[in-house]
Motif scaffolding. Sequence first.
Motif, PDB file in Angstrom:
ATOM      1  N   HIS A  23      85.244  -9.742  -6.277  1.00  0.00           N
ATOM      2  CA  HIS A  23      86.313 -10.395  -5.544  1.00  0.00           C
ATOM      3  C   HIS A  23      87.720  -9.646  -5.718  1.00  0.00           C
ATOM      4  O   HIS A  23      88.752 -10.218  -5.575  1.00  0.00           O
ATOM      5  CB  HIS A  23      86.488 -11.861  -5.707  1.00  0.00           C
ATOM      6  N   LYS A 219      92.949 -11.557  -5.925  1.00  0.00           N
ATOM      7  CA  LYS A 219      91.681 -11.844  -5.595  1.00  0.00           C
ATOM      8  C   LYS A 219      91.436 -11.980  -4.350  1.00  0.00           C
ATOM      9  O   LYS A 219      92.346 -12.245  -3.614  1.00  0.00           O
ATOM     10  CB  LYS A 219      91.503 -13.391  -6.157  1.00  0.00           C
ATOM     11  N   GLU A 221      88.927 -13.731  -1.400  1.00  0.00           N
ATOM     12  CA  GLU A 221      87.652 -14.554  -1.301  1.00  0.00           C
ATOM     13  C   GLU A 221      87.347 -14.567   0.326  1.00  0.00           C
ATOM     14  O   GLU A 221      87.984 -14.540   1.236  1.00  0.00           O
ATOM     15  CB  GLU A 221      88.391 -16.007  -1.534  1.00  0.00           C
TER      16      GLU A 221
END
Length: 250
Positions: A23, A219, A221
Amino acid sequence: MKVLVAIKRVIDYNVKIRVKPDHSDVDLTNVKMAMNPFCEIAVEEAVRLKEKGVASEVVAVTVGPKAAQEQLRTALALGADRAIHVQTDERVESLGAAKALAKLVDEEQPELVILGKQAIDTDNNQTGQMLAALTARAQGTFASDITVEESKLQVTREIDGGLQTLELTLPAVVTADLRLNVPRYAKLPDIMKAKKKPLDVKSPDELGVEVASKLALLKVEPPAERQGGIKVGSVDELVDKLKNEAKVIS
């Protein structure tokens, strides 16, 4: 009149995006890259201005890795006269790109700079506005029509209430919206000719700018998978589910 067109290398819009297992970023392994669709519209508009005799030269510019020269060659095949590549392997954000473009504007002195209104990877919609501020030029954003008359530029843009037409004094910066035009396809003879057109490579250090991102990507997602729908037997059951399960009404 010289026209400078900024383009960006992005993942092809037909490709399904994959996220790395850790990620940390988007997975670019064996992924097809292409010119940002809004940048294609910007190139097309610049070439049309040249075909009308309004523009005398079209210069394509990009800030990015060595592989981005492929997109510059595409712009040359579509009708740009020459290209400039600010080569960097850094992850470039909007402000870094705008600073590099501002230096090139100072060097090239184009009367008109055209950019796509946004890139489909970050969707920031910032670079054109930042460039206009850094170069102290008039700006017309989200252009759906452009008309050049001597030293004046009329830009029609779509707003919530309909259409708004602005009159700008050149030099100016314009960002292209979806309905400005329909880009052409590059013909094979033009693709071959593009290989011989000049492409100048510069580094950020040569321009005296720092393009490295000041933001840390923490990150990435993927979007949540859509849930399957269900059938309800009555309006009362629908209201009950919206109230007690989905909790979208009270």
